[in-house]
Motif scaffolding. Structure first.
Motif, PDB file in Angstrom:
ATOM      1  N   ARG A   5       2.266   7.208  -6.652  1.00 46.27           N
ATOM      2  CA  ARG A   5       1.323   8.346  -6.836  1.00 46.27           C
ATOM      3  C   ARG A   5       1.878   9.613  -6.595  1.00 46.27           C
ATOM      4  O   ARG A   5       1.891  10.623  -7.414  1.00 46.27           O
ATOM      5  N   ARG A   6       2.849   9.811  -5.282  1.00 44.79           N
ATOM      6  CA  ARG A   6       3.310  11.111  -5.167  1.00 44.79           C
ATOM      7  C   ARG A   6       4.349  11.253  -6.112  1.00 44.79           C
ATOM      8  O   ARG A   6       4.416  12.505  -6.586  1.00 44.79           O
ATOM      9  N   VAL A   7       5.200  10.521  -6.648  1.00 43.82           N
ATOM     10  CA  VAL A   7       6.152  10.581  -7.521  1.00 43.82           C
ATOM     11  C   VAL A   7       5.540  11.223  -8.923  1.00 43.82           C
ATOM     12  O   VAL A   7       5.989  12.063  -9.599  1.00 43.82           O
ATOM     13  N   GLN A   8       4.492  10.544  -9.397  1.00 43.65           N
ATOM     14  CA  GLN A   8       3.946  10.800 -10.454  1.00 43.65           C
ATOM     15  C   GLN A   8       3.105  12.270 -10.247  1.00 43.65           C
ATOM     16  O   GLN A   8       3.323  12.835 -11.487  1.00 43.65           O
ATOM     17  N   ILE A   9       2.542  12.688  -9.428  1.00 47.37           N
ATOM     18  CA  ILE A   9       2.055  13.765  -9.266  1.00 47.37           C
ATOM     19  C   ILE A   9       3.282  14.916  -9.382  1.00 47.37           C
ATOM     20  O   ILE A   9       3.202  16.082 -10.127  1.00 47.37           O
ATOM     21  N   ILE A  10       4.249  14.704  -8.559  1.00 44.98           N
ATOM     22  CA  ILE A  10       5.654  15.520  -8.684  1.00 44.98           C
ATOM     23  C   ILE A  10       5.879  15.752 -10.185  1.00 44.98           C
ATOM     24  O   ILE A  10       6.108  16.822 -10.636  1.00 44.98           O
ATOM     25  N   LEU A  11       6.241  14.453 -10.691  1.00 44.55           N
ATOM     26  CA  LEU A  11       6.836  14.740 -12.180  1.00 44.55           C
ATOM     27  C   LEU A  11       5.727  15.170 -13.164  1.00 44.55           C
ATOM     28  O   LEU A  11       6.022  16.351 -13.987  1.00 44.55           O
ATOM     29  N   LEU A  12       4.454  15.008 -12.983  1.00 41.08           N
ATOM     30  CA  LEU A  12       3.612  15.904 -13.829  1.00 41.08           C
ATOM     31  C   LEU A  12       3.353  17.604 -13.412  1.00 41.08           C
ATOM     32  O   LEU A  12       3.216  18.050 -14.442  1.00 41.08           O
ATOM     33  N   ALA A  13       3.481  17.630 -12.327  1.00 41.74           N
ATOM     34  CA  ALA A  13       3.562  19.044 -12.008  1.00 41.74           C
ATOM     35  C   ALA A  13       4.866  19.783 -12.443  1.00 41.74           C
ATOM     36  O   ALA A  13       5.021  20.803 -13.149  1.00 41.74           O
ATOM     37  N   PHE A  14       5.841  18.971 -12.470  1.00 43.10           N
ATOM     38  CA  PHE A  14       7.111  19.394 -13.060  1.00 43.10           C
ATOM     39  C   PHE A  14       7.024  19.706 -14.598  1.00 43.10           C
ATOM     40  O   PHE A  14       7.495  20.722 -15.220  1.00 43.10           O
ATOM     41  N   VAL A  15       6.248  18.799 -15.417  1.00 42.91           N
ATOM     42  CA  VAL A  15       6.138  18.916 -16.731  1.00 42.91           C
ATOM     43  C   VAL A  15       5.217  19.867 -17.261  1.00 42.91           C
ATOM     44  O   VAL A  15       5.463  20.659 -18.090  1.00 42.91           O
ATOM     45  N   ALA A  16       4.201  20.036 -16.366  1.00 41.34           N
ATOM     46  CA  ALA A  16       3.375  21.283 -16.527  1.00 41.34           C
ATOM     47  C   ALA A  16       3.901  22.569 -16.433  1.00 41.34           C
ATOM     48  O   ALA A  16       3.658  23.410 -17.103  1.00 41.34           O
TER      49      ALA A  16
ATOM     50  N   MET B 253       0.828  -1.182  -0.017  1.00 40.31           N
ATOM     51  CA  MET B 253       0.076  -0.128   0.010  1.00 40.31           C
ATOM     52  C   MET B 253       0.751   1.369   0.069  1.00 40.31           C
ATOM     53  O   MET B 253       0.444   2.421  -0.583  1.00 40.31           O
ATOM     54  N   LYS B 254       1.889   1.378   0.622  1.00 37.29           N
ATOM     55  CA  LYS B 254       2.740   2.339   0.769  1.00 37.29           C
ATOM     56  C   LYS B 254       3.713   2.636  -0.538  1.00 37.29           C
ATOM     57  O   LYS B 254       3.804   3.792  -0.944  1.00 37.29           O
ATOM     58  N   THR B 255       3.870   1.615  -1.343  1.00 35.96           N
ATOM     59  CA  THR B 255       4.619   1.920  -2.417  1.00 35.96           C
ATOM     60  C   THR B 255       3.731   2.206  -3.340  1.00 35.96           C
ATOM     61  O   THR B 255       4.042   3.277  -4.341  1.00 35.96           O
ATOM     62  N   LEU B 256       2.223   2.003  -3.395  1.00 34.44           N
ATOM     63  CA  LEU B 256       1.524   2.693  -4.434  1.00 34.44           C
ATOM     64  C   LEU B 256       1.409   4.124  -4.116  1.00 34.44           C
ATOM     65  O   LEU B 256       1.239   5.320  -4.806  1.00 34.44           O
ATOM     66  N   LYS B 257       1.259   4.804  -2.764  1.00 34.98           N
ATOM     67  CA  LYS B 257       1.164   6.211  -2.411  1.00 34.98           C
ATOM     68  C   LYS B 257       2.412   6.663  -2.812  1.00 34.98           C
ATOM     69  O   LYS B 257       2.324   7.802  -3.439  1.00 34.98           O
ATOM     70  N   LYS B 258       3.515   6.225  -2.716  1.00 39.94           N
ATOM     71  CA  LYS B 258       4.865   6.936  -2.850  1.00 39.94           C
ATOM     72  C   LYS B 258       4.843   6.762  -4.297  1.00 39.94           C
ATOM     73  O   LYS B 258       5.317   7.940  -5.238  1.00 39.94           O
TER      74      LYS B 258
END
Length: 148
Positions: A8-19, A1-6
């Motif tokens: 998602r967090r990394v994906q959101i950070i990468l998406l924010a950086f790309v945006a 479960m923690k790996t899924l949260k991590k």
């Protein structure tokens, strides 16, 4: 479960950086024609810009250089004390425009003459916008200018 949260967090950070990178690129692309670099007459003479480059030139209008031509065309020379550049402007000049006064012009340098599309004249040294005066009064810093 923690790996899924991590993950998602990394994906959101990468998406924010790309945006953020995309937004910065789009802003830079939109402003590419809206940025006018300022040059002094000495810089224009030393490295003449391309005829299609729009930039700003500023300095003092040389004494005795204003020549009014046919129609609304005015020719004069602007100097920074080191070099002088001939300027041609078609239009109505600002009221404060005169010999020996500061000016800034926007245009392009073609065949040794700065073809101005806009001329701005320098205000009096004592000029200060009302908003600035009000802000200084609020801080208790503003002093009324002495009458000459």
């Amino acid at each position: 479960m923690k790996t899924l949260k991590k993950r998602r967090r990394v994906q959101i950070i990468l998406l924010a950086f790309v945006a953020l990178a995309l937004a910065t690129g789009l802003i830079g692309y939109a402003m590419r024609d809206g940025i006018n670099y300022f040059r002094s007459p000495t810089q224009v003479i030393a490295e003449p810009p391309a005829p299609n480059e729009v930039f700003r030139i500023g300095g003092l209008v040389e004494e005795g250089s204003i020549v009014r031509g046919q129609g609304e065309t005015v020719r004069f020379t602007v100097t920074d004390g080191g070099e002088s550049v001939k300027v041609a402007f078609t239009g109505v000049l600002p009221d404060l425009f005169s010999e020996g006064q500061g000016m800034v012009g926007t245009g392009s340098y073609v065949d040794g003459v700065f073809q101005a599309t806009e001329i701005l004249a320098k205000h009096d040294e004592t000029y200060m916008p009302k908003e600035v005066i009000d802000a200084l009064k609020e801080q208790g810093v503003y002093e009324e200018p002495a009458d000459s």
